[in-house]
Enzyme design. Sequence first.
Site, PDB file in Angstrom:
ATOM      1  N   HIS A 179       0.817  -1.212   0.000  1.00 46.94           N
ATOM      2  CA  HIS A 179       0.000   0.000   0.000  1.00 46.94           C
ATOM      3  C   HIS A 179       0.854   1.266   0.000  1.00 46.94           C
ATOM      4  O   HIS A 179       0.871   2.037   0.958  1.00 46.94           O
ATOM      5  CB  HIS A 179      -0.973  -0.014   1.186  1.00 46.94           C
ATOM      6  CG  HIS A 179      -2.127  -0.956   0.999  1.00 46.94           C
ATOM      7  ND1 HIS A 179      -2.207  -2.167   1.644  1.00 46.94           N
ATOM      8  CD2 HIS A 179      -3.241  -0.867   0.222  1.00 46.94           C
ATOM      9  CE1 HIS A 179      -3.331  -2.785   1.275  1.00 46.94           C
ATOM     10  NE2 HIS A 179      -3.966  -2.018   0.422  1.00 46.94           N
ATOM     11  N   ASN A 180       1.572   1.454  -1.102  1.00 46.38           N
ATOM     12  CA  ASN A 180       2.375   2.659  -1.275  1.00 46.38           C
ATOM     13  C   ASN A 180       1.866   3.392  -2.525  1.00 46.38           C
ATOM     14  O   ASN A 180       0.838   3.011  -3.082  1.00 46.38           O
ATOM     15  CB  ASN A 180       3.854   2.267  -1.403  1.00 46.38           C
ATOM     16  CG  ASN A 180       4.038   1.142  -2.417  1.00 46.38           C
ATOM     17  OD1 ASN A 180       3.475   1.219  -3.510  1.00 46.38           O
ATOM     18  ND2 ASN A 180       4.761   0.095  -2.041  1.00 46.38           N
ATOM     19  N   SER A 181       2.589   4.433  -2.946  1.00 44.77           N
ATOM     20  CA  SER A 181       2.040   5.245  -4.046  1.00 44.77           C
ATOM     21  C   SER A 181       2.096   4.512  -5.388  1.00 44.77           C
ATOM     22  O   SER A 181       1.421   4.918  -6.341  1.00 44.77           O
ATOM     23  CB  SER A 181       2.752   6.594  -4.135  1.00 44.77           C
ATOM     24  OG  SER A 181       4.039   6.463  -4.675  1.00 44.77           O
ATOM     25  N   THR A 182       2.866   3.433  -5.469  1.00 45.00           N
ATOM     26  CA  THR A 182       2.855   2.650  -6.717  1.00 45.00           C
ATOM     27  C   THR A 182       1.512   1.935  -6.866  1.00 45.00           C
ATOM     28  O   THR A 182       0.967   1.834  -7.968  1.00 45.00           O
ATOM     29  CB  THR A 182       4.021   1.639  -6.741  1.00 45.00           C
ATOM     30  OG1 THR A 182       5.232   2.352  -6.488  1.00 45.00           O
ATOM     31  CG2 THR A 182       4.117   0.925  -8.075  1.00 45.00           C
ATOM     32  N   HIS A 183       0.960   1.456  -5.748  1.00 46.51           N
ATOM     33  CA  HIS A 183      -0.384   0.862  -5.808  1.00 46.51           C
ATOM     34  C   HIS A 183      -1.406   1.929  -6.227  1.00 46.51           C
ATOM     35  O   HIS A 183      -2.266   1.668  -7.072  1.00 46.51           O
ATOM     36  CB  HIS A 183      -0.751   0.244  -4.452  1.00 46.51           C
ATOM     37  CG  HIS A 183      -2.216  -0.107  -4.341  1.00 46.51           C
ATOM     38  ND1 HIS A 183      -2.844  -1.016  -5.167  1.00 46.51           N
ATOM     39  CD2 HIS A 183      -3.188   0.380  -3.515  1.00 46.51           C
ATOM     40  CE1 HIS A 183      -4.128  -1.087  -4.856  1.00 46.51           C
ATOM     41  NE2 HIS A 183      -4.370  -0.258  -3.862  1.00 46.51           N
ATOM     42  N   ASP A 226      -6.038   5.197  -1.031  1.00 43.07           N
ATOM     43  CA  ASP A 226      -5.340   4.518   0.080  1.00 43.07           C
ATOM     44  C   ASP A 226      -4.344   5.447   0.775  1.00 43.07           C
ATOM     45  O   ASP A 226      -3.400   4.967   1.419  1.00 43.07           O
ATOM     46  CB  ASP A 226      -4.605   3.269  -0.428  1.00 43.07           C
ATOM     47  CG  ASP A 226      -5.485   2.014  -0.462  1.00 43.07           C
ATOM     48  OD1 ASP A 226      -6.406   1.911   0.377  1.00 43.07           O
ATOM     49  OD2 ASP A 226      -5.257   1.146  -1.331  1.00 43.07           O
ATOM     50  N   ASP A 242      -9.021  -1.401  -8.159  1.00 41.37           N
ATOM     51  CA  ASP A 242      -8.293  -1.604  -6.901  1.00 41.37           C
ATOM     52  C   ASP A 242      -7.677  -3.005  -6.800  1.00 41.37           C
ATOM     53  O   ASP A 242      -6.613  -3.179  -6.213  1.00 41.37           O
ATOM     54  CB  ASP A 242      -9.267  -1.375  -5.731  1.00 41.37           C
ATOM     55  CG  ASP A 242      -8.555  -1.164  -4.409  1.00 41.37           C
ATOM     56  OD1 ASP A 242      -7.342  -0.901  -4.408  1.00 41.37           O
ATOM     57  OD2 ASP A 242      -9.237  -1.253  -3.367  1.00 41.37           O
ATOM     58  N   GLN A 284      -3.396 -16.950  -3.452  1.00 35.79           N
ATOM     59  CA  GLN A 284      -3.837 -16.266  -4.674  1.00 35.79           C
ATOM     60  C   GLN A 284      -5.023 -16.982  -5.318  1.00 35.79           C
ATOM     61  O   GLN A 284      -5.957 -16.344  -5.814  1.00 35.79           O
ATOM     62  CB  GLN A 284      -2.673 -16.112  -5.656  1.00 35.79           C
ATOM     63  CG  GLN A 284      -1.624 -15.111  -5.197  1.00 35.79           C
ATOM     64  CD  GLN A 284      -2.210 -13.739  -4.880  1.00 35.79           C
ATOM     65  OE1 GLN A 284      -2.829 -13.107  -5.719  1.00 35.79           O
ATOM     66  NE2 GLN A 284      -2.049 -13.287  -3.643  1.00 35.79           N
TER      67      GLN A 284
HETATM   68  P1  AMP Z   1      -7.245  -1.712  -0.797  1.00 37.11           P
HETATM   69  O1  AMP Z   1      -6.778  -1.800   0.612  1.00 37.11           O
HETATM   70  O2  AMP Z   1      -8.031  -0.478  -1.119  1.00 37.11           O
HETATM   71  O3  AMP Z   1      -6.114  -1.887  -1.778  1.00 37.11           O
HETATM   72  O4  AMP Z   1      -8.326  -2.900  -0.978  1.00 37.11           O
HETATM   73  C1  AMP Z   1      -8.165  -4.059  -1.721  1.00 37.11           C
HETATM   74  C2  AMP Z   1      -8.113  -5.288  -0.860  1.00 37.11           C
HETATM   75  O5  AMP Z   1      -7.789  -6.433  -1.643  1.00 37.11           O
HETATM   76  C3  AMP Z   1      -7.029  -5.155   0.187  1.00 37.11           C
HETATM   77  O6  AMP Z   1      -7.464  -5.717   1.377  1.00 37.11           O
HETATM   78  C4  AMP Z   1      -5.880  -5.937  -0.401  1.00 37.11           C
HETATM   79  O7  AMP Z   1      -5.046  -6.413   0.577  1.00 37.11           O
HETATM   80  C5  AMP Z   1      -6.603  -7.040  -1.153  1.00 37.11           C
HETATM   81  N1  AMP Z   1      -5.810  -7.559  -2.285  1.00 37.11           N
HETATM   82  C6  AMP Z   1      -5.516  -6.910  -3.418  1.00 37.11           C
HETATM   83  N2  AMP Z   1      -4.767  -7.690  -4.230  1.00 37.11           N
HETATM   84  C7  AMP Z   1      -4.596  -8.869  -3.600  1.00 37.11           C
HETATM   85  C8  AMP Z   1      -3.923 -10.086  -3.923  1.00 37.11           C
HETATM   86  N3  AMP Z   1      -3.267 -10.244  -5.081  1.00 37.11           N
HETATM   87  N4  AMP Z   1      -3.976 -11.083  -3.009  1.00 37.11           N
HETATM   88  C9  AMP Z   1      -4.645 -10.937  -1.865  1.00 37.11           C
HETATM   89  N5  AMP Z   1      -5.291  -9.814  -1.488  1.00 37.11           N
HETATM   90  C10 AMP Z   1      -5.276  -8.788  -2.341  1.00 37.11           C
HETATM   91 ZN    ZN Z   2      -6.149  -0.009  -2.786  1.00 39.71          ZN
END
Ligand code: AMP
Ligand code: ZN
Length: 382
Positions: free
Chosen positions: A110-114, A151, A276, A328
């Site tokens: 959860h950084n600015s790349t996301h 985020d 997201d 996954q």
């Molecule tokens: P956000 O926190 O806004 O990014 O919400 C998306 C949710 O999906 C978060 O809880 C992430 O941890 C989860 N998430 C996104 N991608 C994955 C992944 N590849 N595997 C497991 N959880 C994921």
């Molecule tokens: Zn997010």
Amino acid sequence: MEIIFDGLRRLSGNEYMFSKNTNLSHSHLSVPNTINDVPPCIAQLLDNEESWDFNIFELEAVTNKRPLVYLGLKVFGRFGVPEFLNCSEATLRAWLQMIEANYHSSNAYHNSTHAADVLHATAFFLGKERVKGSLDHLDEVAALIAATIHDVDHPGRTNSFLCNAGSELAVLYNDTAVLESHHTALAFQLTVKDSKCNIFKNIDRNHYRTLRQAIIDMVLATEMTKHFEHVNKFVNSINKPMASEETSSDCEYAANMKNFPDNQTLIKRMMIKCADVANPCRPLELCIEWAGRISEEYFAQTDEEKRQGLPVVMPVFDRNTCSIPKSQISFIDYFITDMFDAWNAFAHLPVLMQHLANNYKHWKMLDELKCKSLRLPSENNN
Ligand code: AMP
Ligand code: ZN
């Protein structure tokens, strides 16, 4: 399916699922004055920004972990955001810089790349015929802003962790949508606090209120406890009527959507939700990198929970035992397949669906070989 309801309290959807479903160089870069002023290597990468296969990690590397400012300038320009907001590019740049600075570069995921990745996916979706035809310019602007801030100041810990730890944020927001409420509230606070970065300073009160409402609604829609509610509403109110509407063309159907603001809201929610969590629909190498990052962030949380004697909310994400391929597969089975089937039926996204199928096969192959890591040992090049 009973496991969805069994014991679900404040846990976010995926924590719940994971706990039950066990089985470069960084030379100094100054911020550009205008979009025409970016270093050539960055400008060259950004030339490919409209492609789904755009490599956000390359942008992260060449921008010294500031991909959001550069991608933001380009994408916001392409969608006419400065014109809509009647704000200068300098204000937009200052705003993007300020928002990016409030993402934690120390978070694995959860950084600015996301945030830049979600902005990229949102812009891609906005380019799809049916999406474009269904939404107004205000919706596009709101979606791009929501993706950028969605985020901000994420602490790298989940809502459940913050509630269990009795954190200030959890107390402030009554253990309810703690992070999502914080991201939105902080973004608005920071934006209006300083006129230099206030992108809203030149729009009139009514416009501002409508835009603000749309942004808040979208960021709050990213909360995973409401996942199935949002997807079901989209399927029932958008997909089903669309399938029975045989007479009108795609174009007519989309244009008609503009008379139904409630339906536009459902489309915007679905769009940011898909953006997201679009990482399982990215090209395999990008999908693998994202899976590694989210796993690392979850492992760090589990480490801390153990250290502090807090409840371990995602026991599957223990770095000593975790099968990343299994995690996954569960994530895709639970949240991704149905949601992207529905979004694809509306927006038509064959490239994403192909990547998703391919990535799923990758995780299945590893799992069948009892491999718990991101790739086969023979493929490990790092
Ligand atoms: P956000 O926190 O806004 O990014 O919400 C998306 C949710 O999906 C978060 O809880 C992430 O941890 C989860 N998430 C996104 N991608 C994955 C992944 N590849 N595997 C497991 N959880 C994921
Ligand atoms: Zn997010």
